[in-house]
Design an enzyme around this catalytic site. Structure first.
Site, short mmCIF file in Angstrom:
data_model
loop_
_atom_site.label_atom_id
_atom_site.label_comp_id
_atom_site.label_asym_id
_atom_site.label_seq_id
_atom_site.Cartn_x
_atom_site.Cartn_y
_atom_site.Cartn_z
N ARG A 24 6.02 10.73 109.10
CA ARG A 24 7.26 11.05 109.83
C ARG A 24 6.96 11.71 111.17
O ARG A 24 7.58 11.39 112.19
CB ARG A 24 8.17 11.95 108.98
CG ARG A 24 8.76 11.22 107.79
CD ARG A 24 9.57 12.14 106.92
NE ARG A 24 8.70 13.21 106.40
CZ ARG A 24 9.13 14.33 105.85
NH1 ARG A 24 10.42 14.57 105.74
NH2 ARG A 24 8.29 15.22 105.40
N ASN A 42 11.90 10.40 104.49
CA ASN A 42 11.30 9.89 103.27
C ASN A 42 12.41 9.45 102.33
O ASN A 42 13.47 10.08 102.27
CB ASN A 42 10.48 10.98 102.56
CG ASN A 42 9.16 11.26 103.25
OD1 ASN A 42 8.66 10.45 104.02
ND2 ASN A 42 8.59 12.41 102.98
#
Length: 96
Positions: A24, A42
């Protein structure tokens, strides 16, 4: 999709070893470097979801960088759904 000079939105789902490896943060850094808007998070099934908007050629380059990912990741698949931009994102964030 539209011509290369227009804005586009991509909804991207990345699978493989992509959680707990800085994926990320990698996506946010790449998007910020390219001046793209959107976010990354996620998913419960182990994938990472990315929503991104910007100039088509830049978004396409960003999606290619997602295929590589950060060094600790092991990307198995990248699924992309192209859509018209919404204009609702400002900057690029990590969603929790």
């Amino acid at each position: 999709m539209t011509d290369s000079g227009s804005r586009i939105r991509a909804c991207v789902w990345v699978s493989g070893c992509v959680q707990g490896v800085g994926y990320r943060a990698f996506a946010r850094a790449q998007a910020s470097l390219l001046g793209l808007a959107g976010g990354v998070r996620n998913l419960d099934d182990g994938r990472v979801e990315v929503q991104v908007e910007g100039e088509r050629s830049v978004v396409e380059a960003f999606v290619e960088s997602l295929r590589a990912g950060p060094p600790a990741s092991r990307v198995r698949d990248v699924a992309v759904q192209w859509e018209p931009p919404t204009g609702r994102h400002v900057g690029f964030t990590i969603w929790y």
